[in-house]
Design a protein around this motif. Structure first.
Motif, PDB file in Angstrom:
ATOM      1  N   LYS A  76      -8.364 -27.116  -0.549  1.00 19.45           N
ATOM      2  CA  LYS A  76      -6.976 -27.372  -0.451  1.00 19.45           C
ATOM      3  C   LYS A  76      -6.635 -28.269   0.679  1.00 19.45           C
ATOM      4  O   LYS A  76      -5.644 -29.115   0.396  1.00 19.45           O
ATOM      5  CB  LYS A  76      -6.134 -26.109  -0.601  1.00 19.45           C
ATOM      6  CG  LYS A  76      -6.302 -25.274  -1.946  1.00 19.45           C
ATOM      7  CD  LYS A  76      -5.590 -23.781  -1.860  1.00 19.45           C
ATOM      8  CE  LYS A  76      -5.829 -23.032  -3.129  1.00 19.45           C
ATOM      9  NZ  LYS A  76      -4.645 -23.025  -3.916  1.00 19.45           N
ATOM     10  N   THR A 114       5.281 -27.739  -3.857  1.00 21.07           N
ATOM     11  CA  THR A 114       5.477 -26.345  -3.748  1.00 21.07           C
ATOM     12  C   THR A 114       4.096 -25.813  -3.727  1.00 21.07           C
ATOM     13  O   THR A 114       3.305 -26.251  -4.765  1.00 21.07           O
ATOM     14  CB  THR A 114       6.640 -25.752  -4.479  1.00 21.07           C
ATOM     15  OG1 THR A 114       7.796 -26.206  -4.033  1.00 21.07           O
ATOM     16  CG2 THR A 114       6.364 -24.257  -4.050  1.00 21.07           C
ATOM     17  N   GLY A 115       3.737 -24.919  -2.856  1.00 15.29           N
ATOM     18  CA  GLY A 115       2.481 -24.314  -3.250  1.00 15.29           C
ATOM     19  C   GLY A 115       1.512 -24.151  -2.066  1.00 15.29           C
ATOM     20  O   GLY A 115       1.616 -25.085  -1.052  1.00 15.29           O
ATOM     21  N   ASP A 123       2.549 -32.929  -4.926  1.00 16.89           N
ATOM     22  CA  ASP A 123       2.722 -31.540  -5.189  1.00 16.89           C
ATOM     23  C   ASP A 123       1.286 -30.933  -5.841  1.00 16.89           C
ATOM     24  O   ASP A 123       0.347 -31.665  -5.914  1.00 16.89           O
ATOM     25  CB  ASP A 123       3.715 -31.600  -6.415  1.00 16.89           C
ATOM     26  CG  ASP A 123       4.191 -30.169  -6.575  1.00 16.89           C
ATOM     27  OD1 ASP A 123       3.906 -29.131  -6.067  1.00 16.89           O
ATOM     28  OD2 ASP A 123       5.492 -30.239  -7.268  1.00 16.89           O
ATOM     29  N   GLY A 124       1.326 -29.840  -5.915  1.00 18.78           N
ATOM     30  CA  GLY A 124       0.179 -28.950  -6.570  1.00 18.78           C
ATOM     31  C   GLY A 124       0.152 -28.984  -7.802  1.00 18.78           C
ATOM     32  O   GLY A 124       0.967 -29.313  -8.663  1.00 18.78           O
ATOM     33  N   ALA A 125      -0.839 -28.079  -8.578  1.00 21.66           N
ATOM     34  CA  ALA A 125      -0.838 -27.978  -9.930  1.00 21.66           C
ATOM     35  C   ALA A 125      -1.839 -26.720 -10.252  1.00 21.66           C
ATOM     36  O   ALA A 125      -2.602 -26.235  -9.577  1.00 21.66           O
ATOM     37  CB  ALA A 125      -1.489 -29.087 -10.621  1.00 21.66           C
ATOM     38  N   ASP A 126      -1.432 -26.166 -11.261  1.00 22.31           N
ATOM     39  CA  ASP A 126      -2.344 -24.792 -11.844  1.00 22.31           C
ATOM     40  C   ASP A 126      -3.350 -25.323 -12.705  1.00 22.31           C
ATOM     41  O   ASP A 126      -4.346 -24.647 -12.672  1.00 22.31           O
ATOM     42  CB  ASP A 126      -1.389 -23.762 -12.382  1.00 22.31           C
ATOM     43  CG  ASP A 126      -0.184 -23.488 -11.275  1.00 22.31           C
ATOM     44  OD1 ASP A 126      -0.554 -22.822 -10.469  1.00 22.31           O
ATOM     45  OD2 ASP A 126       0.878 -23.663 -11.558  1.00 22.31           O
ATOM     46  N   GLY A 184       4.110 -24.511 -12.088  1.00 23.25           N
ATOM     47  CA  GLY A 184       5.018 -23.307 -12.015  1.00 23.25           C
ATOM     48  C   GLY A 184       4.422 -22.053 -11.600  1.00 23.25           C
ATOM     49  O   GLY A 184       5.145 -20.958 -11.658  1.00 23.25           O
ATOM     50  N   GLY A 185       3.202 -21.995 -10.984  1.00 28.16           N
ATOM     51  CA  GLY A 185       2.521 -20.786 -10.548  1.00 28.16           C
ATOM     52  C   GLY A 185       3.433 -20.114  -9.629  1.00 28.16           C
ATOM     53  O   GLY A 185       3.595 -18.879  -9.323  1.00 28.16           O
ATOM     54  N   GLY A 186       3.990 -21.031  -8.678  1.00 32.21           N
ATOM     55  CA  GLY A 186       4.915 -20.480  -7.633  1.00 32.21           C
ATOM     56  C   GLY A 186       6.418 -20.397  -8.016  1.00 32.21           C
ATOM     57  O   GLY A 186       7.309 -20.302  -7.241  1.00 32.21           O
ATOM     58  N   ALA A 233       8.321 -22.958  -9.171  1.00 32.53           N
ATOM     59  CA  ALA A 233       9.355 -23.820  -8.866  1.00 32.53           C
ATOM     60  C   ALA A 233       9.190 -25.199  -9.528  1.00 32.53           C
ATOM     61  O   ALA A 233       9.709 -26.191  -9.417  1.00 32.53           O
ATOM     62  CB  ALA A 233       9.003 -24.380  -7.415  1.00 32.53           C
ATOM     63  N   LEU A 234       8.892 -24.953 -10.914  1.00 35.15           N
ATOM     64  CA  LEU A 234       8.624 -25.957 -11.730  1.00 35.15           C
ATOM     65  C   LEU A 234       9.835 -26.901 -12.319  1.00 35.15           C
ATOM     66  O   LEU A 234       9.691 -28.189 -12.551  1.00 35.15           O
ATOM     67  CB  LEU A 234       8.035 -25.330 -13.067  1.00 35.15           C
ATOM     68  CG  LEU A 234       8.819 -24.462 -14.147  1.00 35.15           C
ATOM     69  CD1 LEU A 234       9.775 -25.266 -15.119  1.00 35.15           C
ATOM     70  CD2 LEU A 234       8.246 -23.061 -14.630  1.00 35.15           C
ATOM     71  N   GLU A 293      10.645 -29.142  -9.493  1.00 37.20           N
ATOM     72  CA  GLU A 293       9.098 -29.980  -9.396  1.00 37.20           C
ATOM     73  C   GLU A 293       9.213 -31.022 -10.372  1.00 37.20           C
ATOM     74  O   GLU A 293       8.974 -32.051 -10.142  1.00 37.20           O
ATOM     75  CB  GLU A 293       7.964 -29.008  -9.299  1.00 37.20           C
ATOM     76  CG  GLU A 293       7.723 -28.335  -8.183  1.00 37.20           C
ATOM     77  CD  GLU A 293       6.556 -27.400  -8.387  1.00 37.20           C
ATOM     78  OE1 GLU A 293       5.869 -26.949  -7.363  1.00 37.20           O
ATOM     79  OE2 GLU A 293       6.423 -26.852  -9.755  1.00 37.20           O
TER      80      GLU A 293
HETATM   81  C1  5RP Z   1       4.602 -24.270  -7.822  1.00 39.06           C
HETATM   82  C2  5RP Z   1       3.328 -25.040  -8.442  1.00 39.06           C
HETATM   83  C3  5RP Z   1       2.436 -25.088  -7.553  1.00 39.06           C
HETATM   84  O1  5RP Z   1       2.161 -26.260  -7.255  1.00 39.06           O
HETATM   85  C4  5RP Z   1       0.897 -24.646  -8.233  1.00 39.06           C
HETATM   86  O2  5RP Z   1       1.319 -23.214  -8.413  1.00 39.06           O
HETATM   87  C5  5RP Z   1      -0.242 -24.842  -7.236  1.00 39.06           C
HETATM   88  O3  5RP Z   1      -0.126 -23.924  -6.249  1.00 39.06           O
HETATM   89  P1  5RP Z   1      -1.390 -23.919  -5.306  1.00 39.06           P
HETATM   90  O4  5RP Z   1      -1.472 -25.148  -4.701  1.00 39.06           O
HETATM   91  O5  5RP Z   1      -0.977 -22.708  -4.194  1.00 39.06           O
HETATM   92  O6  5RP Z   1      -2.768 -23.424  -5.944  1.00 39.06           O
HETATM   93  O7  5RP Z   1       3.692 -25.385  -9.451  1.00 39.06           O
HETATM   94  O8  5RP Z   1       5.470 -24.056  -8.732  1.00 39.06           O
END
Ligand code: 5RP
Length: 225
Positions: free
Chosen positions: A5, A26-27, A82-85, A96-98, A100-101, A104
């Motif tokens: 990461k 976010t994340g 940005d990050g992704a799940d 949207g894991g955090g 904030a989708l 975002e």
């Molecule tokens: C937040 C997200 C994050 O970017 C996603 O959950 C990835 O998080 P991380 O980098 O902690 O694995 O979409 O809404």
């Protein structure tokens, strides 16, 4: 996955140039990119304007002394990191894991370039296989809204935060939806957003230009021109 990461986030931050308006994701992976941007501003005198995608990111950016603004004041964003799940081979995403989708997606939509940073576990052949799809819904009649979502052939759970219902920065709820496989993300996204009470869903289709996958050493870069 900490090193991966970190490597992804820090590498992506080097795409940012002086004077840019930058969407701040976010994340835990985006956090490394923001940290590196903070360092570059101090060491190189880089001047940027950051548009945070969550309250959590806003606090981090402020702590680092970054210039923060809003999309209303800066309607065109040069780069968002940005990050992704989950990430599929076409660079479509589940996010949207955090939670904030919504912000975002708005920030990504208004960005000339979207760079996604992630560790290798996020790459999948088909979206939905590992991660439930987060869908932001309003609080009013949330049970009925979730029932309508389930008519699209999934099971959905209201996201909890310990013993209380999780609330987004927009004071909405999240339904985490198990579809198992999402073979047509664009059409599912449209169907979900057609349900009254759904605010937005975590499918990001045709929004990403570049993905940076962090490795133990270095990164792998995947891009679509
Ligand atoms: C937040 C997200 C994050 O970017 C996603 O959950 C990835 O998080 P991380 O980098 O902690 O694995 O979409 O809404």
């Amino acid at each position: 996955m900490l090193v991966e990461k970190r490597n992804a986030g820090r590498y992506a931050a080097d795409f940012v140039k002086d004077g840019m308006v930058v969407g701040l994701g976010t994340g835990s992976t985006a956090k490394h990119a923001i940290q590196r941007l903070g360092e570059r501003c101090k060491k190189e005198g880089l001047e940027i304007i950051g548009i945070p995608t969550s309250e959590q990111t806003k606090v981090q950016a402020e702590d680092l002394g970054l210039n923060i603004s809003t999309l209303d004041e800066h309607p065109v964003i040069d780069i968002t990191i940005d990050g992704a799940d989950e990430i599929d081979p076409e660079l479509n995403l589940i996010k949207g894991g955090g939670g904030a989708l919504l912000r975002e997606k708005i920030v990504a939509y208004h960005s000339k370039e979207v760079i996604i940073v992630a560790d290798p576990s996020k790459m999948v052949d088909v979206l939905g296989v590992k991660f439930d799809l987060p869908v932001e819904i309003i609080q009013f009649c949330s049970t009925a809204i979730i029932s309508s979502i389930e008519e699209l052939d999934c099971s959905a759970d209201l996201r909890m935060d310990n013993n209380t219902v999780f609330k987004t920065d927009n004071n909405n709820y999240i339904a985490d939806c198990k579809f198992h496989q999402i073979s047509e993300p664009y059409s599912l996204s449209r169907q979900l957003n057609d349900i009254p009470g759904v605010v937005e869903n975590g499918l990001f289709v045709d929004m990403v230009n570049r993905v940076i996958i962090g490795k133990k050493e270095g990164v792998e870069e995947i891009s679509i021109e």
